[in-house]
Design a protein around this motif. Structure first.
Motif, PDB file in Angstrom:
ATOM      1  N   ASN A  50       0.800  -1.212   0.000  1.00 27.17           N
ATOM      2  CA  ASN A  50       0.000   0.000   0.000  1.00 27.17           C
ATOM      3  C   ASN A  50       0.837   1.268   0.000  1.00 27.17           C
ATOM      4  OD1 ASN A  50      -2.425  -1.409   0.012  1.00 27.17           O
ATOM      5  ND2 ASN A  50      -2.422  -1.598   2.240  1.00 27.17           N
ATOM      6  N   TYR A  51       2.128   1.123  -0.126  1.00 26.94           N
ATOM      7  CA  TYR A  51       3.002   2.289  -0.181  1.00 26.94           C
ATOM      8  C   TYR A  51       3.975   2.144  -1.349  1.00 26.94           C
ATOM      9  CZ  TYR A  51       1.241   3.445   4.448  1.00 26.94           C
ATOM     10  OH  TYR A  51       0.426   3.763   5.502  1.00 26.94           O
ATOM     11  N   ARG A  52       4.469   3.261  -1.790  1.00 28.72           N
ATOM     12  CA  ARG A  52       5.462   3.265  -2.860  1.00 28.72           C
ATOM     13  C   ARG A  52       6.685   4.052  -2.406  1.00 28.72           C
ATOM     14  NH1 ARG A  52       3.193   7.464  -7.421  1.00 28.72           N
ATOM     15  NH2 ARG A  52       2.820   9.247  -6.051  1.00 28.72           N
ATOM     16  N   THR A  53       7.805   3.807  -3.036  1.00 30.89           N
ATOM     17  CA  THR A  53       9.047   4.464  -2.660  1.00 30.89           C
ATOM     18  C   THR A  53       9.332   5.627  -3.606  1.00 30.89           C
ATOM     19  OG1 THR A  53      10.399   3.050  -4.072  1.00 30.89           O
ATOM     20  CG2 THR A  53       9.935   2.260  -1.830  1.00 30.89           C
ATOM     21  N   LEU A  54      10.259   6.451  -3.185  1.00 28.72           N
ATOM     22  CA  LEU A  54      10.693   7.545  -4.056  1.00 28.72           C
ATOM     23  C   LEU A  54      11.305   6.995  -5.330  1.00 28.72           C
ATOM     24  CD1 LEU A  54      11.137  10.570  -4.522  1.00 28.72           C
ATOM     25  CD2 LEU A  54      13.294  10.377  -3.261  1.00 28.72           C
ATOM     26  N   TRP A  55      12.025   5.884  -5.213  1.00 31.39           N
ATOM     27  CA  TRP A  55      12.631   5.279  -6.397  1.00 31.39           C
ATOM     28  C   TRP A  55      11.561   4.794  -7.368  1.00 31.39           C
ATOM     29  CZ3 TRP A  55      16.252   4.822  -9.690  1.00 31.39           C
ATOM     30  CH2 TRP A  55      16.333   3.707 -10.537  1.00 31.39           C
ATOM     31  N   SER A  56      10.481   4.210  -6.864  1.00 37.08           N
ATOM     32  CA  SER A  56       9.424   3.737  -7.761  1.00 37.08           C
ATOM     33  C   SER A  56       8.743   4.897  -8.474  1.00 37.08           C
ATOM     34  CB  SER A  56       8.399   2.911  -6.987  1.00 37.08           C
ATOM     35  OG  SER A  56       7.663   3.726  -6.079  1.00 37.08           O
ATOM     36  N   ILE A  57       8.600   6.039  -7.804  1.00 37.02           N
ATOM     37  CA  ILE A  57       8.009   7.226  -8.440  1.00 37.02           C
ATOM     38  C   ILE A  57       8.889   7.702  -9.593  1.00 37.02           C
ATOM     39  CG2 ILE A  57       7.369   9.639  -8.090  1.00 37.02           C
ATOM     40  CD1 ILE A  57       6.705   8.924  -5.176  1.00 37.02           C
ATOM     41  N   VAL A  58      10.180   7.817  -9.321  1.00 37.61           N
ATOM     42  CA  VAL A  58      11.113   8.314 -10.340  1.00 37.61           C
ATOM     43  C   VAL A  58      11.269   7.306 -11.474  1.00 37.61           C
ATOM     44  CG1 VAL A  58      13.501   9.020 -10.765  1.00 37.61           C
ATOM     45  CG2 VAL A  58      12.356   9.723  -8.658  1.00 37.61           C
ATOM     46  N   SER A  59      11.402   6.033 -11.140  1.00 39.07           N
ATOM     47  CA  SER A  59      11.665   5.020 -12.175  1.00 39.07           C
ATOM     48  C   SER A  59      10.479   4.833 -13.112  1.00 39.07           C
ATOM     49  CB  SER A  59      12.033   3.690 -11.524  1.00 39.07           C
ATOM     50  OG  SER A  59      10.988   3.217 -10.688  1.00 39.07           O
ATOM     51  N   THR A  60       9.258   4.797 -12.570  1.00 38.75           N
ATOM     52  CA  THR A  60       8.097   4.621 -13.444  1.00 38.75           C
ATOM     53  C   THR A  60       7.879   5.843 -14.334  1.00 38.75           C
ATOM     54  OG1 THR A  60       6.658   5.425 -11.655  1.00 38.75           O
ATOM     55  CG2 THR A  60       6.902   3.056 -11.893  1.00 38.75           C
ATOM     56  N   SER A  61       8.146   7.021 -13.798  1.00 37.26           N
ATOM     57  CA  SER A  61       8.015   8.233 -14.609  1.00 37.26           C
ATOM     58  C   SER A  61       9.068   8.254 -15.705  1.00 37.26           C
ATOM     59  CB  SER A  61       8.148   9.482 -13.726  1.00 37.26           C
ATOM     60  OG  SER A  61       7.135   9.530 -12.750  1.00 37.26           O
ATOM     61  N   ALA A  62      10.309   7.934 -15.337  1.00 35.27           N
ATOM     62  CA  ALA A  62      11.385   7.936 -16.330  1.00 35.27           C
ATOM     63  C   ALA A  62      11.151   6.882 -17.405  1.00 35.27           C
ATOM     64  CB  ALA A  62      12.727   7.703 -15.634  1.00 35.27           C
ATOM     65  N   LEU A  63      10.699   5.699 -17.004  1.00 31.49           N
ATOM     66  CA  LEU A  63      10.436   4.633 -17.973  1.00 31.49           C
ATOM     67  C   LEU A  63       9.313   5.025 -18.927  1.00 31.49           C
ATOM     68  CD1 LEU A  63      10.901   1.746 -18.981  1.00 31.49           C
ATOM     69  CD2 LEU A  63       9.264   0.957 -17.257  1.00 31.49           C
ATOM     70  N   THR A  64       8.279   5.669 -18.396  1.00 28.03           N
ATOM     71  CA  THR A  64       7.159   6.087 -19.238  1.00 28.03           C
ATOM     72  C   THR A  64       7.603   7.139 -20.244  1.00 28.03           C
ATOM     73  OG1 THR A  64       5.601   5.638 -17.440  1.00 28.03           O
ATOM     74  CG2 THR A  64       4.830   7.034 -19.240  1.00 28.03           C
ATOM     75  N   VAL A  65       8.361   8.123 -19.795  1.00 29.49           N
ATOM     76  CA  VAL A  65       8.849   9.162 -20.709  1.00 29.49           C
ATOM     77  C   VAL A  65       9.752   8.562 -21.775  1.00 29.49           C
ATOM     78  CG1 VAL A  65      10.279  11.229 -20.894  1.00 29.49           C
ATOM     79  CG2 VAL A  65       8.612  11.038 -19.049  1.00 29.49           C
ATOM     80  N   PHE A  66      10.677   7.705 -21.362  1.00 28.34           N
ATOM     81  CA  PHE A  66      11.602   7.101 -22.325  1.00 28.34           C
ATOM     82  C   PHE A  66      10.846   6.249 -23.349  1.00 28.34           C
ATOM     83  CE2 PHE A  66      14.381   3.658 -23.774  1.00 28.34           C
ATOM     84  CZ  PHE A  66      15.455   4.389 -24.265  1.00 28.34           C
ATOM     85  N   ALA A  67       9.892   5.443 -22.877  1.00 26.60           N
ATOM     86  CA  ALA A  67       9.120   4.599 -23.793  1.00 26.60           C
ATOM     87  C   ALA A  67       8.346   5.441 -24.798  1.00 26.60           C
ATOM     88  CB  ALA A  67       8.166   3.705 -22.996  1.00 26.60           C
TER      89      ALA A  67
END
Length: 401
Positions: free
Chosen positions: A18-35
């Motif tokens: 039920n929680y997310r990390t700062l790394w998961s926020i940055v990584s999913t955003s970066a992956l989405t932008v790159f894709a």
């Protein structure tokens, strides 16, 4: 004991669904932008003499521009899409097989290369190709849409995975809004990139991806007739009012040259990265529509950033700076268009220095505001509200990258 409703600002353990990390926020955003950027940018076919390093550098350069000015890439794709429609209609009567929009995009991206004595001589634009066919100087090239798609590196699976990631990311943000959970400025900016790149993706759906070699077309007439062929773009006429999209293109060309990118100068063995200024000849009505679409894309990009108007920032100054830059994204292109239009009105005496100063002013301001927004969306991560780390549990069940 820590209150579970008031989590700390530290990263949460991966076992806590039920929680997310700062790394998961940055990584999913970066992956989405790159894709989005990697799959949305469809570069033109390189020159046969280009090295693999130069081709890769040009590809990453186009991706960098898509990251800095995604609305420009949407306008580029829309311009090609409009001209591809014209090429499709004009070409059908000259080919003994079905000429599709894929063929038109293939021709626009430098897909047909004129060979003379076994050596590449000049890239053929759609107009050049039809003119030489009419004159009997070349044979009608035989190339089916299936053969073009076979050369393309794009396929339904890669396209589907990108769309899946974008849909998941948007669904995640919607679910956070429904449950009244905080969203970061980085995720808002990622949403803006995803929306614009999704539009680019749709416009270039039928454009081949990463084709490395053009289709050869062989000269069969005499050398004297070859010297009579003009491969130059339509020359500029200073006594004629410039169409609105050409005024904008001059402004865009100035912006690109400001960051050291010459992407519109005519080339012999390849199509310029962003097409030359005069290679695509739209009707005036279509040019006006293209101009409006460009401003609309800038408005959409800015409007999405403005959704973070009341978000929590580490400092009040950063919040004000975000708001100013988000609004400036809309106003700067409009100001640049007005200034450029006035400078190119026929009959008004203007020195080259005056033109240079005023035309450069708007791109500098535009790049500065984009750079500031890019920096702010990362600096805001240093002090996030506690609700930012809460996650909607069921969103992880949705397939994504």
């Amino acid at each position: 004991m820590r209150d579970p409703e008031r989590p700390s600002r530290t990263s949460w353990p991966s076992s806590c669904a039920n929680y997310r990390t700062l790394w998961s926020i940055v990584s999913t955003s970066a992956l989405t932008v790159f894709a989005c950027i990697y799959s949305a940018v469809h570069p033109n076919i390189p020159s046969p003499k280009d090295s693999p390093g130069r081709i890769l550098l040009r590809r990453f350069g186009a991706m960098g521009i898509a990251l800095l000015v995604p609305d420009l890439v949407v306008a580029w794709a829309f311009r090609q899409w409009l001209w591809a429609r014209h090429v499709t209609v004009q070409s059908k009567e000259y080919f003994n097989y079905t000429w599709t929009q894929t063929h038109s995009f293939f021709a626009l991206m430098g897909g047909f290369m004129l060979y003379v004595d076994g050596e590449p001589y000049h890239t053929l634009s759609p107009d050049h190709l039809l003119d030489l066919i009419r004159a009997g100087s070349i044979d009608v090239p035989t190339l089916t849409a299936k053969q073009i798609r076979d050369r393309s590196k794009g396929n339904p699976i890669s396209k589907g995975l990108t769309i899946l990631q974008v849909v998941w990311f948007i669904l995640q943000l919607l679910s956070r809004a429904i449950y009244h959970l905080e969203t970061t400025q980085l995720e808002v900016a990622t949403l803006a990139y995803a929306v614009l790149n999704f539009i680019t993706y749709a416009l270039w759906w039928n454009k081949p991806l990463d084709i490395q070699c053009p289709h050869p077309v062989y000269w069969k007439s005499t050398k004297s007739k070859l010297a009579e062929v003009c491969f130059d773009d339509v020359p500029e006429n200073d006594d004629r009012a410039l169409p609105s999209e050409i005024v904008v293109l001059y402004l865009v060309d100035s912006l690109l040259r400001l960051i050291g990118v010459d992407a519109m100068s005519p080339q012999t063995l390849r199509v310029p990265t962003f097409d030359s200024l005069r290679s695509i000849k739209l009707e005036r009505r279509e040019g006006n529509v293209l101009t409006l679409v460009g401003f609309l894309m800038a408005t959409i990009f800015s409007a999405i950033h403005c959704t973070a108007w009341f978000y929590a920032f580490p400092t009040y100054q950063e919040q004000v700076l975000w708001r100013v830059c988000a609004v400036a994204i809309i106003l700067t292109p409009l100001l640049g268009f007005v200034v450029a239009f006035l400078l190119f009105i026929p009959g008004i005496a203007k020195t080259n220095l005056v033109r240079f100063m005023f035309i450069m002013m708007c791109p500098i301001l535009y790049i500065a505001t984009r750079a500031i927004l890019f920096i702010l969306m990362f600096t805001a991560l240093r002090n996030l509200p506690s609700d930012t780390y809460k996650a909607v549990s069921w969103i992880s069940l949705v397939p994504h990258l």
